[in-house]
Design an enzyme around this catalytic site. Structure first.
Site, PDB file in Angstrom:
ATOM      1  N   GLY A  31       6.312  11.711  -3.482  1.00  0.00           N
ATOM      2  CA  GLY A  31       6.185  10.582  -2.565  1.00  0.00           C
ATOM      3  C   GLY A  31       6.798   9.323  -3.136  1.00  0.00           C
ATOM      4  N   CYS A  34      -5.430   9.382   6.392  1.00  0.00           N
ATOM      5  CA  CYS A  34      -4.637   8.149   6.416  1.00  0.00           C
ATOM      6  C   CYS A  34      -5.546   6.967   6.099  1.00  0.00           C
ATOM      7  CB  CYS A  34      -3.977   7.936   7.765  1.00  0.00           C
ATOM      8  SG  CYS A  34      -3.074   6.372   7.791  1.00  0.00           S
ATOM      9  N   ASN A  87      -3.658  12.609  -1.071  1.00  0.00           N
ATOM     10  CA  ASN A  87      -3.039  11.486  -0.399  1.00  0.00           C
ATOM     11  C   ASN A  87      -3.199  10.267  -1.304  1.00  0.00           C
ATOM     12  OD1 ASN A  87      -1.943   9.756   1.574  1.00  0.00           O
ATOM     13  ND2 ASN A  87      -2.966  10.887   3.218  1.00  0.00           N
ATOM     14  N   LYS A 115       7.194  12.367   8.707  1.00  0.00           N
ATOM     15  CA  LYS A 115       6.188  11.314   8.759  1.00  0.00           C
ATOM     16  C   LYS A 115       5.047  11.806   9.643  1.00  0.00           C
ATOM     17  CE  LYS A 115       4.259   7.207   8.749  1.00  0.00           C
ATOM     18  NZ  LYS A 115       3.479   6.814   7.557  1.00  0.00           N
TER      19      LYS A 115
HETATM   20  C1  DHB Z   1      -0.031   6.287   6.246  1.00  0.00           C
HETATM   21  C2  DHB Z   1      -0.419   6.351   4.936  1.00  0.00           C
HETATM   22  C3  DHB Z   1      -0.863   7.556   4.428  1.00  0.00           C
HETATM   23  O1  DHB Z   1      -1.263   7.706   3.133  1.00  0.00           O
HETATM   24  C4  DHB Z   1      -0.921   8.663   5.242  1.00  0.00           C
HETATM   25  O2  DHB Z   1      -1.362   9.829   4.769  1.00  0.00           O
HETATM   26  C5  DHB Z   1      -0.511   8.580   6.541  1.00  0.00           C
HETATM   27  C6  DHB Z   1      -0.058   7.383   7.040  1.00  0.00           C
HETATM   28  C7  DHB Z   1       0.432   5.016   6.842  1.00  0.00           C
HETATM   29  O3  DHB Z   1      -0.141   3.961   6.569  1.00  0.00           O
HETATM   30  O4  DHB Z   1       1.353   5.054   7.692  1.00  0.00           O
END
Ligand code: DHB
Length: 335
Positions: free
Chosen positions: A296, A136, A215, A45
């Site tokens: 994912g 993100c 992403n 993560k």
């Molecule tokens: C989260 C979502 C994402 O797409 C990412 O690349 C990193 C974090 C999130 O919301 O935790």
């Protein structure tokens, strides 16, 4: 299948890795990945310096027909040291180990890099790659750096020499440095990102070894007509989209960068991601130019057994087509 000839995938016979954020936030989840057949590398993560609770729930939702997911997790994670300690304990694993970092500021990323390269703990000895998450989409009040080209360029100009200096002082050049990018849509956006990466790699000695795209597609909205409200709570219901519906966008991004990198003489590998749920999907991403691919949403929907199934399906389609190695068709999409 052939071993992938890259430092960050050195032991394996498969091109599969989990996408950051999916079943990789805790020791239990990471253990499930470590035990799953079909995975060549493990990704954590995206970590921050300190643990984070993330956004309020519900913050993740799956379509009934499994065609897509939406999330606004808000980076819930156990903090960088948790993941580095986990990798230290895994020492000797056959997997390549990727750490994803998503500091909310440049200073936070530097602080995490200081921990990775600390001579006391020597965490850097246990990892194969660092993925810097510049995309993100779910942080309230933060826009995605990778959509602001000037800021991105300045950011990399400061971060890359910082990483290089740490690698130099620890002889840690085995660690591949990569960037997680959001989806782009216009030809001009691909051109600009390619020219930024080219400039950065000319300046900093080919330091960026891979990009990981895409992403999730940011800021989608899913409404439940029964309750007349969004299906997730944070950000007024806005969240990142994943799953099969984003596959064409993901393929276009892999192809868009693959062709431009070739033209520009840029040696940056591409980890493809977005809507991969079958061996045929993997085949298409390799054909578009991906070196590896990440899973994912399908991992969330099916669990870690998906890797073995997808690998088997990939082998079947390759056998049918008479391909013995991934290299035999990588990037060779026909006109
Ligand atoms: C989260 C979502 C994402 O797409 C990412 O690349 C990193 C974090 C999130 O919301 O935790």
């Amino acid at each position: 299948m052939d071993p992938i000839p890259q430092i960050y995938c050195k032991y394996s016979m498969t091109p599969l890795i989990n996408a950051s954020g999916c079943n990789c936030a805790t020791t239990k989840m990471l253990n499930e990945l470590a035990e799953a057949p079909g995975l060549c590398a493990i990704m954590t993560k995206s970590a921050t310096l300190e643990p984070r609770a993330g956004n309020p729930e519900p913050r993740y939702w799956e379509a009934l027909d499994q065609s897509f997911t939406i999330n606004a997790m808000g980076l819930p994670n156990c903090g960088i040291k948790y993941y580095l300690d986990y990798y230290k304990r895994l020492d000797g694993t056959k997997h390549s180990l990727f750490i994803s970092i998503a500091g909310l500021t440049l200073e936070e990323n530097k602080a995490m890099l200081d921990i990775i390269f600390s001579q006391d703990t020597e965490y850097y000895k246990y990892i194969d790659a660092i993925e810097i998450n510049l995309s993100c989409p779910n942080l309230v009040g933060h826009s995605q750096l990778a959509y602001d080209f000037n800021d991105l360029d300045m950011y990399l100009s400061e971060l890359l020499p910082y990483i290089r200096a740490s690698q130099d002082s620890n002889s840690a050049h085995h660690i591949a440095i990569g960037l997680k990018l959001p989806p782009y849509f216009e030809a001009s956006q691909f051109d600009i990102i390619t020219s930024i990466l080219k400039k950065q790699n000319e300046t900093f000695d080919q330091h960026i070894k891979f990009i990981h795209c895409i992403n999730s597609v940011p800021n989608g909205l899913v409404i439940d007509p029964a309750t007349e409200s969004p299906v997730i709570k944070p950000k007024g219901g806005l969240g990142g989209l994943g799953g099969s519906i984003i596959k064409p966008v993901a393929l276009a991004n892999v192809r868009g960068f693959y062709t431009r990198f070739k033209q520009a003489g840029l040696e940056i590998d591409i980890i493809g991601s977005g809507g991969i749920s079958t061996g045929t999907d993997v085949f298409e991403f390799i054909l578009a130019g991906a070196e590896m691919v990440s899973i994912g949403s399908q991992l969330m929907l099916e669990g870690p057994n998906c890797f073995d199934r997808i690998c088997t399906e990939l082998m079947v389609i390759m056998q049918e087509k008479g391909y013995i190695t991934l290299d035999a068709y990588r990037g060779k999409l026909k006109d």
